[in-house]
Scaffold this active site. Structure first.
Site, short mmCIF file in Angstrom:
data_model
loop_
_atom_site.label_atom_id
_atom_site.label_comp_id
_atom_site.label_asym_id
_atom_site.label_seq_id
_atom_site.Cartn_x
_atom_site.Cartn_y
_atom_site.Cartn_z
N THR A 130 26.05 19.32 -18.72
CA THR A 130 25.17 20.52 -18.04
C THR A 130 23.85 20.44 -18.47
O THR A 130 23.47 19.73 -19.75
CB THR A 130 25.55 21.74 -18.60
OG1 THR A 130 27.10 21.94 -18.22
CG2 THR A 130 25.12 22.98 -17.87
N LYS A 167 36.39 19.15 -31.44
CA LYS A 167 36.72 20.10 -30.16
C LYS A 167 38.30 20.11 -29.65
O LYS A 167 38.87 21.12 -29.62
CB LYS A 167 35.80 19.70 -29.19
CG LYS A 167 34.41 19.72 -29.04
CD LYS A 167 34.18 21.18 -29.00
CE LYS A 167 32.68 21.22 -29.08
NZ LYS A 167 32.28 22.71 -29.08
N GLY A 214 21.37 28.20 -28.85
CA GLY A 214 21.18 26.90 -28.29
C GLY A 214 20.78 26.98 -26.75
O GLY A 214 20.64 28.17 -26.40
N PHE A 215 20.88 25.97 -26.29
CA PHE A 215 20.66 25.64 -24.76
C PHE A 215 21.75 26.65 -23.89
O PHE A 215 21.38 27.45 -23.13
CB PHE A 215 20.88 23.98 -24.27
CG PHE A 215 21.03 23.90 -23.09
CD1 PHE A 215 20.33 24.35 -22.00
CD2 PHE A 215 22.16 23.16 -22.51
CE1 PHE A 215 20.17 23.99 -20.59
CE2 PHE A 215 22.20 22.93 -21.02
CZ PHE A 215 21.40 23.13 -20.21
N TYR A 261 32.90 14.63 -33.23
CA TYR A 261 32.91 15.78 -32.05
C TYR A 261 34.07 15.87 -31.41
O TYR A 261 34.58 17.01 -31.21
CB TYR A 261 31.46 15.49 -31.10
CG TYR A 261 31.18 16.43 -30.04
CD1 TYR A 261 30.67 17.58 -30.40
CD2 TYR A 261 31.29 16.07 -28.62
CE1 TYR A 261 30.27 18.39 -29.45
CE2 TYR A 261 31.06 16.86 -27.84
CZ TYR A 261 30.43 18.06 -27.98
OH TYR A 261 30.19 18.93 -27.10
N ASN A 297 22.95 29.15 -36.87
CA ASN A 297 22.31 28.78 -37.94
C ASN A 297 21.20 27.85 -37.82
O ASN A 297 20.79 27.39 -38.88
CB ASN A 297 23.28 28.17 -39.05
CG ASN A 297 23.92 26.98 -38.33
OD1 ASN A 297 23.43 26.71 -37.21
ND2 ASN A 297 24.49 25.93 -39.04
N ALA A 299 34.01 27.30 -25.95
CA ALA A 299 33.33 26.32 -25.35
C ALA A 299 33.73 24.92 -26.01
O ALA A 299 33.23 24.42 -27.07
CB ALA A 299 31.87 26.23 -25.62
N1 NAD Z 1 25.13 20.99 -22.64
C1 NAD Z 1 26.52 20.19 -22.30
O1 NAD Z 1 26.29 19.51 -21.44
C2 NAD Z 1 27.73 20.55 -23.00
C3 NAD Z 1 29.01 19.58 -22.67
C4 NAD Z 1 30.13 19.95 -23.34
C5 NAD Z 1 30.16 21.12 -24.20
N2 NAD Z 1 29.30 21.85 -24.63
C6 NAD Z 1 29.51 22.65 -25.77
O2 NAD Z 1 28.78 23.93 -25.55
C7 NAD Z 1 28.25 24.49 -26.57
C8 NAD Z 1 26.80 24.50 -26.65
O3 NAD Z 1 26.17 23.29 -26.42
P1 NAD Z 1 24.54 23.27 -26.17
O4 NAD Z 1 24.39 22.21 -25.35
O5 NAD Z 1 23.89 24.50 -25.91
O6 NAD Z 1 24.11 22.61 -27.55
P2 NAD Z 1 22.85 23.10 -28.32
O7 NAD Z 1 22.78 22.46 -29.74
O8 NAD Z 1 21.61 23.65 -27.87
O9 NAD Z 1 23.62 24.56 -29.01
C9 NAD Z 1 24.31 24.61 -30.02
C10 NAD Z 1 24.17 25.96 -30.80
O10 NAD Z 1 25.31 26.04 -31.89
C11 NAD Z 1 24.42 26.54 -33.16
N3 NAD Z 1 25.43 26.05 -34.26
C12 NAD Z 1 25.81 24.72 -34.46
N4 NAD Z 1 26.62 24.78 -35.61
C13 NAD Z 1 26.77 26.00 -36.09
C14 NAD Z 1 27.30 26.92 -37.13
N5 NAD Z 1 27.94 26.28 -37.87
N6 NAD Z 1 27.00 28.09 -37.18
C15 NAD Z 1 26.27 28.87 -36.17
N7 NAD Z 1 25.53 28.36 -35.35
C16 NAD Z 1 25.64 27.13 -35.20
C17 NAD Z 1 23.12 25.55 -33.00
O11 NAD Z 1 22.27 25.60 -33.82
C18 NAD Z 1 22.84 25.61 -31.54
O12 NAD Z 1 22.11 27.02 -31.46
C19 NAD Z 1 28.69 23.39 -27.64
O13 NAD Z 1 29.66 24.07 -28.43
C20 NAD Z 1 28.80 22.23 -26.91
O14 NAD Z 1 30.01 21.31 -27.49
C21 NAD Z 1 28.09 21.55 -23.91
#
Ligand code: NAD
Length: 315
Positions: free
Chosen positions: A174, A148, A10-11, A144, A32, A113
Site C-alpha cells: 500500500t 506476522k 505510522g503510515f 517479519y 513507540n 494488520a
Molecule cells: N504499508 C504496507 O504496504 C503494508 C503491507 C502489509 C502489512 N502492513 C502492516 O500494516 C501495519 C502498518 O504498516 P505501515 O506501513 O503503516 O508501517 P509504519 O512503520 O509506518 O507503521 C508502523 C507503526 O508501528 C509502530 N510500532 C512498531 N513497533 C511498535 C511497538 N512495539 N509498540 C508500539 N508501536 C510500535 C511504529 O512506530 C509505527 O508508527 C504493520 O503492522 C505492517 O506490517 C503494511
C-alpha cells in the site's frame, strides 16, 4: 466507541485514526515511534476525541476500557524490519499478545494488520487466502514474515479459546501520503529517486511483479472487514499487477523526471510475484479498489515533493 490503534503514528495507522475519527469514534493511539512519526498526527493536535500515548506494546499496558483494538504496530518495510529484527519479532509476538489480552479484558473486538508476506515467495498465483504460503523460516525476511504468521496464529487462538471477536487482514503493498521516504519500499524509493534526479534502482531485470493499493482504498477495505463477521484472514489489496520496471516507468512519467533506470542484483528471498486474489472481500462486503496506480501516484506527488525537500533540508 472508544477504540485503540496500536501503531497509529505510522503510515497506515495514522490514516486509520483519521478514518475512525471520521466515523465519530474516540481514538486512543499508542505508538513507540520506532518507525512512526508524531508528524503524521500533527493535524489531530486540537482534536478532542483523539489521544496519543507513547507506549511500546511489547510491554504490558492498560489505558482503560475500549471497544475495539486495532493492532497496526510493527516495523513494516524491509529496511525497517531488517534494522529492528528482534523488535519486529517481539511486537509480532508479545505485542500482539498484549493487544489480545487487552481486548479480552474489556470484551473489545480485535483487528490484526497482517501481510501478504505470510505467503512468502508464493507458488500459487494470484494469492488466495487458503494458500498456506512458501516462507523461509530462517532467512533475513523471516523476522517479519514469521512474526506476522505467529500473530495470525495467536489471533485465531484467542478467537477459538477465549471467544474474542477477531479479524485479520492480509495487506498487500500500500502506498500514499505519509509513506516514509527512506523506507526502501518500491514506491517511496522510486518517488524519492525520481524527485531528486537519482537513477531509479530496479533489482534484477525488474520482471518481478507487484500490485500497489492506494491508501484510501486499503483503509476502506479494512473498515469494511472490521465491521464484518469474517474471522479468517482476508486479502485487501489491488490486484492490478505491474512489473517493477513498468512501475519505475510510471513514476518517471508522473513526476516528469529525467532520471534513468539502473539495475542491481536481486536481494535474497525477494518474491517474484505478488498479487492478491480479492474475490473473498468482493463477495463478503462488496469491496474493491477504485484508484489505479497512475492516479494514486498523482495523488501522492505533493506529499513526496514536500517529504523529499524536508529530508534534504534535514541533511
Ligand atoms: N504499508 C504496507 O504496504 C503494508 C503491507 C502489509 C502489512 N502492513 C502492516 O500494516 C501495519 C502498518 O504498516 P505501515 O506501513 O503503516 O508501517 P509504519 O512503520 O509506518 O507503521 C508502523 C507503526 O508501528 C509502530 N510500532 C512498531 N513497533 C511498535 C511497538 N512495539 N509498540 C508500539 N508501536 C510500535 C511504529 O512506530 C509505527 O508508527 C504493520 O503492522 C505492517 O506490517 C503494511
Amino acid at each position: 466507541m472508544r477504540v485503540l490503534v496500536a501503531g497509529g503514528a505510522g503510515f497506515l495507522g495514522s490514516h486509520l485514526c483519521d478514518a475512525l475519527l471520521g466515523e465519530g469514534h474516540n481514538v486512543l493511539c499508542v505508538d513507540n515511534l520506532i518507525t512512526g512519526r508524531e508528524d503524521n498526527l500533527a493535524h489531530l493536535t486540537n482534536e478532542s476525541r483523539f489521544e496519543f500515548k507513547i507506549q511500546d506494546i511489547s510491554q504490558p499496558f492498560d489505558f482503560g476500557k475500549v471497544e475495539y483494538v486495532y493492532n497496526f504496530a510493527s516495523p513494516a518495510s524491509p529496511v525497517d524490519y531488517m534494522e529492528h529484527g528482534v523488535e519486529t519479532l517481539q511486537v509480532g509476538s508479545f505485542g500482539t499478545f498484549h493487544c489480545l489480552e487487552y481486548a479480552k479484558k474489556y470484551g473489545a473486538k480485535f483487528f490484526m494488520a497482517s501481510t501478504s508476506e505470510c505467503y512468502g515467495d508464493p507458488e500459487v498465483h494470484p494469492q488466495v487466502e487458503t494458500y498456506w504460503g512458501h516462507v523461509n523460516p530462517i532467512g533475513p525476511r523471516s523476522v517479519y514474515d514469521e512474526a506476522k504468521r505467529f500473530s495470525e496464529a495467536l489471533t485465531m487462538a484467542y478467537l477459538r479459546y477465549h471467544k474474542v471477536d477477531t479479524h485479520i487482514v492480509r495487506i498487500f503493498n500500500t502506498y500514499g501520503p505519509r509513506l516514509q521516504v527512506n523506507d526502501g519500499r518500491v514506491i517511496s524509493n522510486f518517488m524519492k529517486q525520481a524527485l531528486t534526479g537519482e537513477d531509479l534502482t530496479v533489482y534484477g531485470e525488474g520482471q518481478q511483479t507487484r500490485s500497489f493499493c492506494y491508501v484510501s482504498d486499503e483503509i476502506e477495505g479494512i473498515l469494511r472487514l472490521a465491521k464484518s463477521d469474517e474471522h479468517l484472514p482476508t486479502n485487501i489489496g489491488n490486484p492490478n499487477e505491474f512489473t517493477i520496471l513498468e512501475c519505475a516507468k510510471k513514476v518517471l512519467e508522473v513526476t516528469g523526471s529525467k532520471s534513468k533506470i539502473k539495475h542491481e542484483p536481486l536481494p535474497q528471498d525477494d518474491p517474484k510475484q505478488r498479487r492478491p486474489d480479492i474475490s473473498k472481500a468482493k463477495r463478503l462486503f462488496g469491496w474493491e479498489p477504485k484508484i489505479q496506480l497512475e492516479e494514486g501516484l498523482k495523488l501522492s506527488l505533493e506529499y513526496f515533493k514536500k517529504a523529499v525537500a524536508r529530508t534534504a533540508v534535514a541533511k
